[in-house]
Motif scaffolding. Sequence first.
Motif, PDB file in Angstrom:
ATOM      1  N   LYS A 171       0.883  -1.184   0.000  1.00 51.83           N
ATOM      2  CA  LYS A 171       0.000   0.000   0.000  1.00 51.83           C
ATOM      3  C   LYS A 171       0.914   1.226   0.000  1.00 51.83           C
ATOM      4  CE  LYS A 171      -3.217  -2.945   0.313  1.00 51.83           C
ATOM      5  NZ  LYS A 171      -3.718  -3.422  -1.017  1.00 51.83           N
ATOM      6  N   ILE A 172       0.792   2.024  -1.067  1.00 54.12           N
ATOM      7  CA  ILE A 172       1.764   3.107  -1.271  1.00 54.12           C
ATOM      8  C   ILE A 172       1.054   4.439  -1.479  1.00 54.12           C
ATOM      9  CG2 ILE A 172       3.650   3.956  -2.740  1.00 54.12           C
ATOM     10  CD1 ILE A 172       4.221   0.963  -3.400  1.00 54.12           C
ATOM     11  N   ALA A 173       1.509   5.466  -0.786  1.00 52.01           N
ATOM     12  CA  ALA A 173       1.004   6.834  -0.982  1.00 52.01           C
ATOM     13  C   ALA A 173       2.079   7.611  -1.734  1.00 52.01           C
ATOM     14  CB  ALA A 173       0.704   7.499   0.354  1.00 52.01           C
ATOM     15  N   TYR A 174       1.734   8.057  -2.945  1.00 52.55           N
ATOM     16  CA  TYR A 174       2.657   8.845  -3.764  1.00 52.55           C
ATOM     17  C   TYR A 174       2.289  10.312  -3.531  1.00 52.55           C
ATOM     18  CZ  TYR A 174       3.003   4.310  -6.181  1.00 52.55           C
ATOM     19  OH  TYR A 174       3.169   2.977  -6.486  1.00 52.55           O
ATOM     20  N   LEU A 175       3.140  11.039  -2.813  1.00 54.59           N
ATOM     21  CA  LEU A 175       2.823  12.436  -2.482  1.00 54.59           C
ATOM     22  C   LEU A 175       3.670  13.365  -3.347  1.00 54.59           C
ATOM     23  CD1 LEU A 175       2.619  12.237   1.432  1.00 54.59           C
ATOM     24  CD2 LEU A 175       0.880  11.668  -0.297  1.00 54.59           C
ATOM     25  N   ARG A 176       3.012  14.104  -4.206  1.00 56.26           N
ATOM     26  CA  ARG A 176       3.708  15.015  -5.128  1.00 56.26           C
ATOM     27  C   ARG A 176       3.701  16.428  -4.536  1.00 56.26           C
ATOM     28  NH1 ARG A 176       0.784  12.493 -10.546  1.00 56.26           N
ATOM     29  NH2 ARG A 176       2.099  10.591 -10.688  1.00 56.26           N
ATOM     30  N   TYR A 177       4.880  16.801  -3.965  1.00 54.04           N
ATOM     31  CA  TYR A 177       5.005  18.093  -3.287  1.00 54.04           C
ATOM     32  C   TYR A 177       5.124  19.198  -4.313  1.00 54.04           C
ATOM     33  CZ  TYR A 177       7.184  15.031   0.313  1.00 54.04           C
ATOM     34  OH  TYR A 177       7.497  14.020   1.194  1.00 54.04           O
ATOM     35  N   PHE A 178       4.509  20.324  -4.041  1.00 53.66           N
ATOM     36  CA  PHE A 178       4.754  21.505  -4.854  1.00 53.66           C
ATOM     37  C   PHE A 178       5.930  22.263  -4.228  1.00 53.66           C
ATOM     38  CE2 PHE A 178       1.951  21.491  -8.514  1.00 53.66           C
ATOM     39  CZ  PHE A 178       1.388  20.237  -8.300  1.00 53.66           C
ATOM     40  N   ASN A 179       5.776  23.496  -3.767  1.00 52.76           N
ATOM     41  CA  ASN A 179       6.966  24.194  -3.275  1.00 52.76           C
ATOM     42  C   ASN A 179       6.922  24.403  -1.765  1.00 52.76           C
ATOM     43  OD1 ASN A 179       6.830  24.725  -6.248  1.00 52.76           O
ATOM     44  ND2 ASN A 179       8.730  25.806  -5.771  1.00 52.76           N
ATOM     45  N   PRO A 180       7.551  23.525  -0.991  1.00 53.87           N
ATOM     46  CA  PRO A 180       7.505  23.638   0.470  1.00 53.87           C
ATOM     47  C   PRO A 180       8.290  24.854   0.941  1.00 53.87           C
ATOM     48  CG  PRO A 180       8.248  21.450  -0.238  1.00 53.87           C
ATOM     49  CD  PRO A 180       8.302  22.341  -1.436  1.00 53.87           C
ATOM     50  N   VAL A 181       7.673  25.658   1.806  1.00 50.04           N
ATOM     51  CA  VAL A 181       8.349  26.815   2.404  1.00 50.04           C
ATOM     52  C   VAL A 181       7.842  26.979   3.845  1.00 50.04           C
ATOM     53  CG1 VAL A 181       8.633  28.090   0.227  1.00 50.04           C
ATOM     54  CG2 VAL A 181       6.580  28.442   1.620  1.00 50.04           C
ATOM     55  N   GLY A 182       8.451  27.906   4.585  1.00 48.57           N
ATOM     56  CA  GLY A 182       7.987  28.156   5.943  1.00 48.57           C
ATOM     57  C   GLY A 182       8.747  27.328   6.949  1.00 48.57           C
ATOM     58  N   ALA A 183       8.273  27.362   8.176  1.00 46.05           N
ATOM     59  CA  ALA A 183       8.944  26.684   9.290  1.00 46.05           C
ATOM     60  C   ALA A 183       7.935  26.481  10.419  1.00 46.05           C
ATOM     61  CB  ALA A 183      10.104  27.535   9.803  1.00 46.05           C
ATOM     62  N   HIS A 184       8.295  25.616  11.348  1.00 47.14           N
ATOM     63  CA  HIS A 184       7.452  25.422  12.530  1.00 47.14           C
ATOM     64  C   HIS A 184       7.281  26.773  13.232  1.00 47.14           C
ATOM     65  CE1 HIS A 184       6.322  24.157  16.605  1.00 47.14           C
ATOM     66  NE2 HIS A 184       5.801  23.107  15.999  1.00 47.14           N
ATOM     67  N   PRO A 185       6.071  27.115  13.681  1.00 45.77           N
ATOM     68  CA  PRO A 185       5.835  28.451  14.264  1.00 45.77           C
ATOM     69  C   PRO A 185       6.693  28.768  15.489  1.00 45.77           C
ATOM     70  CG  PRO A 185       3.915  26.994  14.566  1.00 45.77           C
ATOM     71  CD  PRO A 185       4.830  26.315  13.591  1.00 45.77           C
ATOM     72  N   THR A 224       3.291  35.565 -17.403  1.00 39.28           N
ATOM     73  CA  THR A 224       2.602  35.546 -16.103  1.00 39.28           C
ATOM     74  C   THR A 224       2.193  36.994 -15.803  1.00 39.28           C
ATOM     75  OG1 THR A 224       4.648  36.007 -14.894  1.00 39.28           O
ATOM     76  CG2 THR A 224       4.072  33.664 -15.254  1.00 39.28           C
ATOM     77  N   PRO A 225       1.332  37.217 -14.820  1.00 43.25           N
ATOM     78  CA  PRO A 225       0.828  38.582 -14.590  1.00 43.25           C
ATOM     79  C   PRO A 225       1.925  39.639 -14.443  1.00 43.25           C
ATOM     80  CG  PRO A 225      -0.492  37.034 -13.334  1.00 43.25           C
ATOM     81  CD  PRO A 225       0.610  36.229 -13.966  1.00 43.25           C
ATOM     82  N   ASP A 226       3.014  39.316 -13.728  1.00 42.57           N
ATOM     83  CA  ASP A 226       4.054  40.356 -13.586  1.00 42.57           C
ATOM     84  C   ASP A 226       5.366  39.934 -14.256  1.00 42.57           C
ATOM     85  OD1 ASP A 226       4.715  39.543 -10.046  1.00 42.57           O
ATOM     86  OD2 ASP A 226       5.343  38.552 -11.900  1.00 42.57           O
ATOM     87  N   GLY A 227       5.309  38.854 -15.029  1.00 43.88           N
ATOM     88  CA  GLY A 227       6.482  38.433 -15.804  1.00 43.88           C
ATOM     89  C   GLY A 227       7.430  37.515 -15.057  1.00 43.88           C
ATOM     90  N   THR A 228       7.218  37.359 -13.725  1.00 43.08           N
ATOM     91  CA  THR A 228       8.127  36.472 -12.965  1.00 43.08           C
ATOM     92  C   THR A 228       7.439  35.125 -12.709  1.00 43.08           C
ATOM     93  OG1 THR A 228       7.408  37.324 -10.772  1.00 43.08           O
ATOM     94  CG2 THR A 228       9.236  38.458 -11.878  1.00 43.08           C
ATOM     95  N   GLY A 229       8.228  34.130 -12.399  1.00 45.57           N
ATOM     96  CA  GLY A 229       7.733  32.752 -12.264  1.00 45.57           C
ATOM     97  C   GLY A 229       6.678  32.602 -11.175  1.00 45.57           C
ATOM     98  N   VAL A 230       5.683  31.781 -11.496  1.00 48.30           N
ATOM     99  CA  VAL A 230       4.579  31.518 -10.558  1.00 48.30           C
ATOM    100  C   VAL A 230       4.684  30.084 -10.063  1.00 48.30           C
ATOM    101  CG1 VAL A 230       2.058  31.257 -10.363  1.00 48.30           C
ATOM    102  CG2 VAL A 230       3.035  33.244 -11.555  1.00 48.30           C
ATOM    103  N   ARG A 231       4.590  29.905  -8.714  1.00 47.25           N
ATOM    104  CA  ARG A 231       4.655  28.580  -8.110  1.00 47.25           C
ATOM    105  C   ARG A 231       3.612  28.441  -7.007  1.00 47.25           C
ATOM    106  NH1 ARG A 231       7.434  28.465 -11.857  1.00 47.25           N
ATOM    107  NH2 ARG A 231       9.537  27.579 -12.185  1.00 47.25           N
ATOM    108  N   ASP A 232       3.352  27.188  -6.656  1.00 48.03           N
ATOM    109  CA  ASP A 232       2.377  26.857  -5.608  1.00 48.03           C
ATOM    110  C   ASP A 232       3.163  26.604  -4.324  1.00 48.03           C
ATOM    111  OD1 ASP A 232      -0.494  24.594  -5.577  1.00 48.03           O
ATOM    112  OD2 ASP A 232       0.580  25.522  -3.894  1.00 48.03           O
ATOM    113  N   TYR A 233       3.303  27.658  -3.504  1.00 46.83           N
ATOM    114  CA  TYR A 233       4.049  27.524  -2.251  1.00 46.83           C
ATOM    115  C   TYR A 233       3.134  26.936  -1.190  1.00 46.83           C
ATOM    116  CZ  TYR A 233       7.339  30.359  -4.798  1.00 46.83           C
ATOM    117  OH  TYR A 233       8.200  30.812  -5.771  1.00 46.83           O
ATOM    118  N   ILE A 234       3.644  25.935  -0.478  1.00 45.99           N
ATOM    119  CA  ILE A 234       2.834  25.276   0.557  1.00 45.99           C
ATOM    120  C   ILE A 234       3.614  25.283   1.866  1.00 45.99           C
ATOM    121  CG2 ILE A 234       3.608  23.027  -0.365  1.00 45.99           C
ATOM    122  CD1 ILE A 234       1.070  21.786   0.914  1.00 45.99           C
ATOM    123  N   HIS A 235       2.938  25.646   2.956  1.00 44.16           N
ATOM    124  CA  HIS A 235       3.608  25.700   4.266  1.00 44.16           C
ATOM    125  C   HIS A 235       4.057  24.290   4.664  1.00 44.16           C
ATOM    126  CE1 HIS A 235       4.437  26.516   8.453  1.00 44.16           C
ATOM    127  NE2 HIS A 235       4.150  27.790   8.310  1.00 44.16           N
TER     128      HIS A 235
END
Length: 340
Positions: A171-185, A224-235
């Motif tokens: 039984k396998i969970a394939y988790l496709r991460y987008f862009n991890p950022v942030g830190a423990h509060p 893109t709207p302002d010409g710079t790269g767009v990514r999906d940042y996730i905490h």
Amino acid sequence: MTTILLTGATGYIGSHTWVALRNAGYRVVGFDNFANSSPKVLQRLEGLIGEAPVFEPGDVNDTARVREVIQKHDARAVIHFAAHKAVGESTQKPLEYFRNNLGGLVSVGQAMSDAGVRALVFSSSATVYGSPEKLPITEDSPLFATNPYGLTKLMGEQLLNELERCDPSWKIAYLRYFNPVGAHPSGTIGEDPRGIPNNLMPYVTQVAVGKRAQLSVYGGDYDTPDGTGVRDYIHVMDLAEGHVAAVKHLLERERSLTVNLGTGQGYSVLEVIKAFEAASGRAIAHQIVDRRPGDVASCYADPAAAQTLLGWKAQRGLREMCEDSWRWQSRNPNGFESAA
Ligand code: WQD
């Protein structure tokens, strides 16, 4: 109490997942060779989980050692984080990436099989989508690799798919991460890359604390709207909680799944800079320069499948990602080498 083995446990995502698993009532055994992390993470973790972390040093390519640890602690599932993850480095050292990322995965799989454990969470990446044609990206989007690192994630998924086909008890969970950022509060653990950061957020935080003079914005002429790269940042805490949901799913529902772990919201580089300046009160000196080879204009997830299958949805927005990144970096200007 169910025990989960984390390979790469003292890394950025591994350490945050360790905390989330303990918060959810799982016992955790951490496994790492510190190839891309510091042993000092363990001292920080003790303060967060309220007990001495259960840790076993080792290399995932040592199959007998991984099996021994699984059996010693009666681990019921494995979350396999341990892998090299730098796109640029992978183009300079492809064979090392194949050895460590694919060889390490096969070794962990063999150790699990020998120990009679077949619940695996595989750390995959949005990089398997290559240059996406359609946005937002769904899990059935076309897959292809654009660099050796991405190839190891794509081939890792393919190897595991074939393993499942041959032996459906996996039984396998394939988790496709987008862009991890942030830190423990708490600000006591966070992203601590070695050398010059490849990724955007750690570079921004190092500019903010004065370790770097200026951020180079790779490209200002994308569609893109302002010409710079767009990514999906996730905490990273949202990402960690997604792993807890995935482990629970594997152990209770006993079914495999493939899901994007993203927010579904894309932000440009300039939007991230603006949000970080608001969160930190620090100006981020930056200059738009040429595009970075291999970058795509936009990449962000359709996160619906994870919500449907896991009941998981990212909770934290860009402001919190920036506030938590800043708290970590400002309190630890030299990362884990800073005084605790
Ligand atoms: C984000 C945006 C850059 C640095 C990579 C891997 C992916 C995953 C996450 C491992 C882009 C821009 C960046 C800088 C910049 N890693 N940027 N100046 O490339 O989306 O994804 O890291 O799992 O697999 O591919 O992340 O943070 O490098 O870049 O302008 O100094 O920031 O062009 O638009 P990326 P990133």
